[in-house]
Design a protein around this motif. Structure first.
Motif, PDB file in Angstrom:
ATOM      1  N   ALA A 152       0.832  -1.209   0.000  1.00 18.69           N
ATOM      2  CA  ALA A 152       0.000   0.000   0.000  1.00 18.69           C
ATOM      3  C   ALA A 152       0.866   1.258   0.000  1.00 18.69           C
ATOM      4  CB  ALA A 152      -0.935   0.000   1.206  1.00 18.69           C
ATOM      5  N   ARG A 153       1.946   1.238   0.776  1.00 23.46           N
ATOM      6  CA  ARG A 153       2.859   2.388   0.783  1.00 23.46           C
ATOM      7  C   ARG A 153       3.435   2.626  -0.608  1.00 23.46           C
ATOM      8  NH1 ARG A 153       4.612   0.164   6.178  1.00 23.46           N
ATOM      9  NH2 ARG A 153       4.110   1.790   7.701  1.00 23.46           N
ATOM     10  N   LEU A 154       3.901   1.570  -1.233  1.00 28.67           N
ATOM     11  CA  LEU A 154       4.515   1.715  -2.547  1.00 28.67           C
ATOM     12  C   LEU A 154       3.491   2.121  -3.603  1.00 28.67           C
ATOM     13  CD1 LEU A 154       6.911  -1.343  -2.450  1.00 28.67           C
ATOM     14  CD2 LEU A 154       7.571   1.066  -2.431  1.00 28.67           C
ATOM     15  N   SER A 155       2.294   1.559  -3.522  1.00 26.72           N
ATOM     16  CA  SER A 155       1.250   1.925  -4.478  1.00 26.72           C
ATOM     17  C   SER A 155       0.862   3.393  -4.331  1.00 26.72           C
ATOM     18  CB  SER A 155       0.017   1.040  -4.286  1.00 26.72           C
ATOM     19  OG  SER A 155       0.310  -0.299  -4.619  1.00 26.72           O
ATOM     20  N   ALA A 156       0.841   3.883  -3.099  1.00 22.06           N
ATOM     21  CA  ALA A 156       0.536   5.297  -2.880  1.00 22.06           C
ATOM     22  C   ALA A 156       1.623   6.191  -3.464  1.00 22.06           C
ATOM     23  CB  ALA A 156       0.369   5.567  -1.384  1.00 22.06           C
ATOM     24  N   LEU A 157       2.859   5.717  -3.450  1.00 24.05           N
ATOM     25  CA  LEU A 157       3.980   6.510  -3.944  1.00 24.05           C
ATOM     26  C   LEU A 157       4.132   6.414  -5.455  1.00 24.05           C
ATOM     27  CD1 LEU A 157       6.516   8.223  -3.211  1.00 24.05           C
ATOM     28  CD2 LEU A 157       7.783   6.057  -3.130  1.00 24.05           C
ATOM     29  N   THR A 160      -0.166   1.573  -8.538  1.00 26.34           N
ATOM     30  CA  THR A 160      -0.243   0.110  -8.476  1.00 26.34           C
ATOM     31  C   THR A 160       0.471  -0.549  -9.651  1.00 26.34           C
ATOM     32  OG1 THR A 160      -2.339   0.220  -7.286  1.00 26.34           O
ATOM     33  CG2 THR A 160      -1.806  -1.865  -8.349  1.00 26.34           C
ATOM     34  N   ALA A 161       0.259  -0.053 -10.851  1.00 25.78           N
ATOM     35  CA  ALA A 161       0.855  -0.687 -12.028  1.00 25.78           C
ATOM     36  C   ALA A 161       2.370  -0.639 -11.983  1.00 25.78           C
ATOM     37  CB  ALA A 161       0.347  -0.013 -13.295  1.00 25.78           C
ATOM     38  N   ARG A 162       2.940   0.514 -11.602  1.00 28.04           N
ATOM     39  CA  ARG A 162       4.396   0.625 -11.547  1.00 28.04           C
ATOM     40  C   ARG A 162       4.958  -0.216 -10.407  1.00 28.04           C
ATOM     41  NH1 ARG A 162       7.340   5.017 -14.022  1.00 28.04           N
ATOM     42  NH2 ARG A 162       5.333   6.094 -14.151  1.00 28.04           N
ATOM     43  N   THR A 163       4.244  -0.304  -9.292  1.00 31.09           N
ATOM     44  CA  THR A 163       4.694  -1.155  -8.192  1.00 31.09           C
ATOM     45  C   THR A 163       4.743  -2.610  -8.624  1.00 31.09           C
ATOM     46  OG1 THR A 163       3.821   0.365  -6.518  1.00 31.09           O
ATOM     47  CG2 THR A 163       4.165  -1.921  -5.845  1.00 31.09           C
ATOM     48  N   ARG A 164       3.687  -3.067  -9.292  1.00 28.72           N
ATOM     49  CA  ARG A 164       3.657  -4.440  -9.772  1.00 28.72           C
ATOM     50  C   ARG A 164       4.802  -4.698 -10.760  1.00 28.72           C
ATOM     51  NH1 ARG A 164      -0.885  -7.811 -10.235  1.00 28.72           N
ATOM     52  NH2 ARG A 164      -2.230  -5.982 -10.013  1.00 28.72           N
ATOM     53  N   LEU A 178      11.866   7.377 -11.140  1.00 28.75           N
ATOM     54  CA  LEU A 178      11.244   7.839  -9.903  1.00 28.75           C
ATOM     55  C   LEU A 178      10.681   9.249 -10.067  1.00 28.75           C
ATOM     56  CD1 LEU A 178      13.849   6.570  -7.286  1.00 28.75           C
ATOM     57  CD2 LEU A 178      11.517   5.715  -7.575  1.00 28.75           C
ATOM     58  N   ALA A 179      11.440  10.102 -10.736  1.00 30.98           N
ATOM     59  CA  ALA A 179      10.969  11.466 -10.958  1.00 30.98           C
ATOM     60  C   ALA A 179       9.719  11.472 -11.833  1.00 30.98           C
ATOM     61  CB  ALA A 179      12.079  12.302 -11.587  1.00 30.98           C
ATOM     62  N   ALA A 180       9.712  10.615 -12.862  1.00 34.16           N
ATOM     63  CA  ALA A 180       8.544  10.546 -13.757  1.00 34.16           C
ATOM     64  C   ALA A 180       7.301  10.072 -13.017  1.00 34.16           C
ATOM     65  CB  ALA A 180       8.848   9.623 -14.930  1.00 34.16           C
ATOM     66  N   GLY A 182       6.651  10.855 -10.005  1.00 37.16           N
ATOM     67  CA  GLY A 182       6.318  11.852  -8.998  1.00 37.16           C
ATOM     68  C   GLY A 182       6.851  11.522  -7.621  1.00 37.16           C
ATOM     69  N   ALA A 183       7.766  10.550  -7.533  1.00 37.35           N
ATOM     70  CA  ALA A 183       8.270  10.105  -6.235  1.00 37.35           C
ATOM     71  C   ALA A 183       9.454  10.935  -5.744  1.00 37.35           C
ATOM     72  CB  ALA A 183       8.684   8.635  -6.315  1.00 37.35           C
ATOM     73  N   LEU A 184      10.026  11.766  -6.605  1.00 33.63           N
ATOM     74  CA  LEU A 184      11.150  12.625  -6.229  1.00 33.63           C
ATOM     75  C   LEU A 184      10.770  14.084  -6.432  1.00 33.63           C
ATOM     76  CD1 LEU A 184      14.210  10.827  -7.896  1.00 33.63           C
ATOM     77  CD2 LEU A 184      13.461  10.670  -5.504  1.00 33.63           C
ATOM     78  N   ARG A 185      11.153  14.928  -5.486  1.00 34.44           N
ATOM     79  CA  ARG A 185      10.978  16.369  -5.698  1.00 34.44           C
ATOM     80  C   ARG A 185      12.048  16.888  -6.645  1.00 34.44           C
ATOM     81  NH1 ARG A 185      10.116  21.039  -1.141  1.00 34.44           N
ATOM     82  NH2 ARG A 185       8.103  19.975  -1.080  1.00 34.44           N
ATOM     83  N   THR A 186      13.286  16.419  -6.453  1.00 32.90           N
ATOM     84  CA  THR A 186      14.408  16.933  -7.237  1.00 32.90           C
ATOM     85  C   THR A 186      15.403  15.828  -7.514  1.00 32.90           C
ATOM     86  OG1 THR A 186      14.211  19.003  -5.961  1.00 32.90           O
ATOM     87  CG2 THR A 186      16.166  18.756  -7.348  1.00 32.90           C
ATOM     88  N   VAL A 187      16.011  15.867  -8.691  1.00 26.52           N
ATOM     89  CA  VAL A 187      17.214  15.089  -8.980  1.00 26.52           C
ATOM     90  C   VAL A 187      18.337  16.099  -9.174  1.00 26.52           C
ATOM     91  CG1 VAL A 187      18.342  13.430 -10.501  1.00 26.52           C
ATOM     92  CG2 VAL A 187      15.871  13.263 -10.104  1.00 26.52           C
ATOM     93  N   VAL A 188      19.308  16.085  -8.259  1.00 17.90           N
ATOM     94  CA  VAL A 188      20.407  17.046  -8.357  1.00 17.90           C
ATOM     95  C   VAL A 188      21.394  16.575  -9.415  1.00 17.90           C
ATOM     96  CG1 VAL A 188      20.129  17.740  -5.955  1.00 17.90           C
ATOM     97  CG2 VAL A 188      21.773  15.939  -6.539  1.00 17.90           C
TER      98      VAL A 188
END
Length: 264
Positions: A152-157, A160-164, A178-180, A182-188
């Protein structure tokens, strides 16, 4: 707040930093580290001068946030009681991070695998360097499974499809993926910029209305978990952790050979 050999804490202004400090093991987490993380969260809750919490991994030969759980902990699982203790301790650390009073920032580089990916998922904001590799390659390594709450944590982040797909492909997600999602605010741009940017992000969060941030986090957690009954996954966990395949996965990992799965 004190230090320990496997976790260091460092105060930088209003930001408390937690540094996972086992670089030779790519900062793989031990039971002591899980307990210590819970203690640190409690100490932050009791200290009104702390306004944000940032987590990162000590740098070794290769950058790493956390390369999962220490393998010796996984080797010890041979009974329902063993995996219950293992899951309960990991869940307690995750819940402490989700419930801590202040906003949290995961500052990621290199390996962010297994429990490392889980703890990063529990943070409010994640930033990363291009070297980060995030995921749970358990379908080709040790052959265990994630609890329903962690799914559930991963699906929220991630969705579901990407988690699977992440788990079914047994591969690690890149910073761009991860950025695509929406899981990252920034990639330095580089490793050298990561800590300074993490401090700035944490300071920016610390300047916002704390009750708004805390209520939003807790509300989202309640939405995520409201349909999860107790012991929804006990049968799934038992089937994996007590299987011949799980023991084979551990042995193969230690012997640096491909596992031979039998589905039992």
């Amino acid at each position: 707040m004190g230090t320990g050999p496997e976790i260091l804490t460092e105060r930088r202004g209003a930001v408390e930093w937690v540094i996972f400090n086992r670089p030779r093991a790519r900062n793989a987490i031990t039971p002591w580290m899980e307990d210590r993380l819970i203690e640190i969260c409690r100490a932050v809750d009791a200290d009104p001068t702390v306004k944000a919490l940032a987590l990162t991994g000590a740098a070794g030969d290769k950058p790493a946030f956390m390369a999962g759980a220490d393998l010796s902990c996984l080797q010890s699982v041979s009974s329902p009681e063993d995996f219950t203790i293992l899951e309960t301790r990991a869940e307690a650390a995750a819940m402490a991070l989700e419930a801590v009073r202040v906003p949290t920032v995961a500052v990621l580089s290199g390996a962010c695998i297994g429990e490392g990916a889980l703890l990063a998922s529990c943070c409010d904001v994640r930033i990363a360097s291009p070297s980060v590799r995030f995921g749970f390659p358990i379908a080709r390594t040790v052959g265990n499974c994630l609890s329903v709450k962690n799914l559930a944590r991963l699906s929220a982040l991630l969705g579901t499809a990407r988690t699977r797909e992440m788990i079914f492909s047994a591969r690690l997600l890149t910073a761009a993926e991860l950025a695509a999602a929406g899981a990252l605010r920034t990639v330095v741009a580089s490793e050298e910029e990561l800590t300074a940017h993490g401090q700035q992000v944490a300071e920016d969060l610390a300047a916002l209305a704390p009750l708004t941030l805390r209520a939003t986090r807790e509300g989202l957690r309640r939405l995520r978990d409201h349909d999860l009954p107790p012991d929804i996954d006990g049968d799934l966990l038992r089937r994996c952790y007590l299987s011949i395949d799980y023991q084979e996965g551990i042995a193969a990992f230690l012997e640096k050979r491909p596992p031979v799965w039998i589905g039992n």
